[in-house]
Design a protein around this motif. Structure first.
Motif, PDB file in Angstrom:
ATOM      1  N   GLN A  47     -10.571  62.148   6.681  1.00 33.56           N
ATOM      2  CA  GLN A  47     -11.735  61.722   5.907  1.00 33.56           C
ATOM      3  C   GLN A  47     -11.915  62.641   4.696  1.00 33.56           C
ATOM      4  O   GLN A  47     -12.383  63.770   4.820  1.00 33.56           O
ATOM      5  N   THR A  48     -11.539  62.132   3.518  1.00 32.86           N
ATOM      6  CA  THR A  48     -11.616  62.926   2.304  1.00 32.86           C
ATOM      7  C   THR A  48     -11.597  62.010   1.091  1.00 32.86           C
ATOM      8  O   THR A  48     -11.066  60.898   1.156  1.00 32.86           O
ATOM      9  N   VAL A  66      -5.905  57.735   5.409  1.00 30.43           N
ATOM     10  CA  VAL A  66      -6.851  58.494   4.596  1.00 30.43           C
ATOM     11  C   VAL A  66      -7.986  57.569   4.180  1.00 30.43           C
ATOM     12  O   VAL A  66      -7.747  56.466   3.685  1.00 30.43           O
ATOM     13  N   THR A  67      -9.216  57.997   4.407  1.00 28.82           N
ATOM     14  CA  THR A  67     -10.391  57.222   4.025  1.00 28.82           C
ATOM     15  C   THR A  67     -11.415  58.131   3.375  1.00 28.82           C
ATOM     16  O   THR A  67     -11.504  59.311   3.724  1.00 28.82           O
ATOM     17  N   ASP A  68     -12.177  57.584   2.434  1.00 29.20           N
ATOM     18  CA  ASP A  68     -13.236  58.398   1.817  1.00 29.20           C
ATOM     19  C   ASP A  68     -14.568  58.241   2.535  1.00 29.20           C
ATOM     20  O   ASP A  68     -15.581  58.793   2.111  1.00 29.20           O
ATOM     21  N   ILE A  69     -14.573  57.486   3.656  1.00 27.92           N
ATOM     22  CA  ILE A  69     -15.780  57.356   4.477  1.00 27.92           C
ATOM     23  C   ILE A  69     -15.782  58.490   5.494  1.00 27.92           C
ATOM     24  O   ILE A  69     -14.943  58.528   6.401  1.00 27.92           O
ATOM     25  N   LYS A  70     -16.726  59.415   5.349  1.00 29.53           N
ATOM     26  CA  LYS A  70     -16.762  60.578   6.227  1.00 29.53           C
ATOM     27  C   LYS A  70     -17.693  60.312   7.396  1.00 29.53           C
ATOM     28  O   LYS A  70     -18.895  60.564   7.343  1.00 29.53           O
ATOM     29  N   SER A  71     -17.109  59.787   8.464  1.00 28.92           N
ATOM     30  CA  SER A  71     -17.875  59.408   9.655  1.00 28.92           C
ATOM     31  C   SER A  71     -16.940  59.371  10.850  1.00 28.92           C
ATOM     32  O   SER A  71     -15.933  58.661  10.836  1.00 28.92           O
ATOM     33  N   GLU A 166     -21.914  53.265  13.584  1.00 29.39           N
ATOM     34  CA  GLU A 166     -21.541  54.060  12.419  1.00 29.39           C
ATOM     35  C   GLU A 166     -22.734  54.653  11.686  1.00 29.39           C
ATOM     36  O   GLU A 166     -22.571  55.393  10.723  1.00 29.39           O
ATOM     37  N   ALA A 167     -23.942  54.343  12.153  1.00 23.35           N
ATOM     38  CA  ALA A 167     -25.131  54.940  11.549  1.00 23.35           C
ATOM     39  C   ALA A 167     -25.450  56.305  12.145  1.00 23.35           C
ATOM     40  O   ALA A 167     -26.290  57.031  11.616  1.00 23.35           O
ATOM     41  N   ILE A 168     -24.796  56.648  13.256  1.00 20.63           N
ATOM     42  CA  ILE A 168     -25.051  57.933  13.902  1.00 20.63           C
ATOM     43  C   ILE A 168     -23.737  58.643  14.199  1.00 20.63           C
ATOM     44  O   ILE A 168     -22.654  58.053  14.125  1.00 20.63           O
ATOM     45  N   GLU A 172     -21.164  62.107   6.806  1.00 18.56           N
ATOM     46  CA  GLU A 172     -21.833  62.467   5.565  1.00 18.56           C
ATOM     47  C   GLU A 172     -23.119  61.677   5.351  1.00 18.56           C
ATOM     48  O   GLU A 172     -24.118  62.206   4.869  1.00 18.56           O
ATOM     49  N   LYS A 173     -23.135  60.398   5.729  1.00 20.42           N
ATOM     50  CA  LYS A 173     -24.288  59.552   5.446  1.00 20.42           C
ATOM     51  C   LYS A 173     -24.982  59.045   6.710  1.00 20.42           C
ATOM     52  O   LYS A 173     -25.763  58.103   6.662  1.00 20.42           O
ATOM     53  N   THR A 174     -24.713  59.660   7.834  1.00 16.33           N
ATOM     54  CA  THR A 174     -25.355  59.256   9.082  1.00 16.33           C
ATOM     55  C   THR A 174     -26.716  59.933   9.209  1.00 16.33           C
ATOM     56  O   THR A 174     -26.871  61.094   8.814  1.00 16.33           O
TER      57      THR A 174
END
Length: 255
Positions: A47-48, A66-71, A166-168, A172-174
């Motif tokens: 996650q980066t 590789v994903t830019d979603i940090k969860s 994915e909300a918890i 980064e955005k949880t």
């Protein structure tokens, strides 16, 4: 001819973890390799949002996404979808800080019953502190004691459309930084009518919990939200919930 069992090992990884966890992570991955009649693929979700070199983890049995979603929950869901699309038998949710012994794969080959989930014991600290191998035990599941998804091996077909919220969870955005594993495990046990856990004589090694106040407050907020959710659930024994709340409070005082 006996068909090889296919196990996907899903590993969520962030850039900050790589320098401090690379050595133990590679050791853990090596422990899960080379077992007869078992094909293991490591599915690393990095996650980066920056270019990254993961050469030290590269191997024929490692697939890196590789994903830019940090969860962590998102990374685990990617692993579930990959396992289902590629007909894997089982999936392991390998946290980057976990260290597995080779015996952990025994959970997949141990006797399985439709109402039972095989789980490992957890050692919160150094493996060298273990001197005696425990016996196999069969108990009623406790959603708080047996909530760690990385302590078991999940049959992929039993997961079906179940996903991590994915909300918890760490990310980064949880809005809550923990508790995603408890909700997932609770839903998994309930929908598959699992009434027993079989605690195998195998240990999973996890670093000791951080003692910082900030981390403890994050755990408290997440655990409080999960407590409220389960308290509203008509099928979960409220006496156990109140007992857990008391133990959680005592743990907070101890730290």
């Amino acid at each position: 001819m006996i068909r090889n069992s296919r196990i996907l090992v899903q590993i969520p990884l962030v850039e900050a973890d790589l320098p401090k966890l690379a050595h133990s992570l590679k050791q853990s991955m090596e422990s899960l390799r080379g077992r007869s009649n078992t094909v293991v693929l490591f599915f690393v979700v990095f996650q980066t949002s920056k270019p990254v070199n993961l050469k030290e983890l590269s191997a024929p049995d490692v697939k890196i996404i590789v994903t830019d979603i940090k969860s962590v929950s998102h990374a685990r869901n990617l692993g579930i979808e990959f396992a289902q699309k590629n007909n894997f038998d089982d999936i392991i949710f390998h946290d980057a800080s976990i260290c597995y012994p080779p015996e952990f794969l025994n959970l997949a080959s141990a006797p399985r019953h439709s109402d039972t989930l095989n789980i490992a014991r957890i050692n919160w600290g150094c493996p060298a502190t273990l001197t005696k191998q425990p016996s196999r035990q069969r108990r009623r599941p406790d959603i708080f004691l047996h909530s760690y998804v990385w302590a078991t091996i999940f049959p992929v077909h039993l997961i079906d459309d179940l996903r991590f919220n994915e909300a918890i969870g760490p990310g980064e955005k949880t809005h809550l930084k923990c508790g995603e594993d408890i909700l997932f495990m609770h839903a998994f046990l309930e929908r598959n009518c699992i009434r027993w856990v079989c605690i195998e004589p195998v240990y999973v090694f996890h670093p000791s919990r951080p003692a910082s106040l900030e981390k403890q407050l994050q755990y408290a907020e997440g655990q409080g939200a999960i407590y409220r959710h389960l308290l509203s659930h008509p099928l979960y024994p409220r006496t156990k919930l109140f007992a857990w709340l008391f133990l959680f409070w005592c743990n907070g005082v101890r730290h």
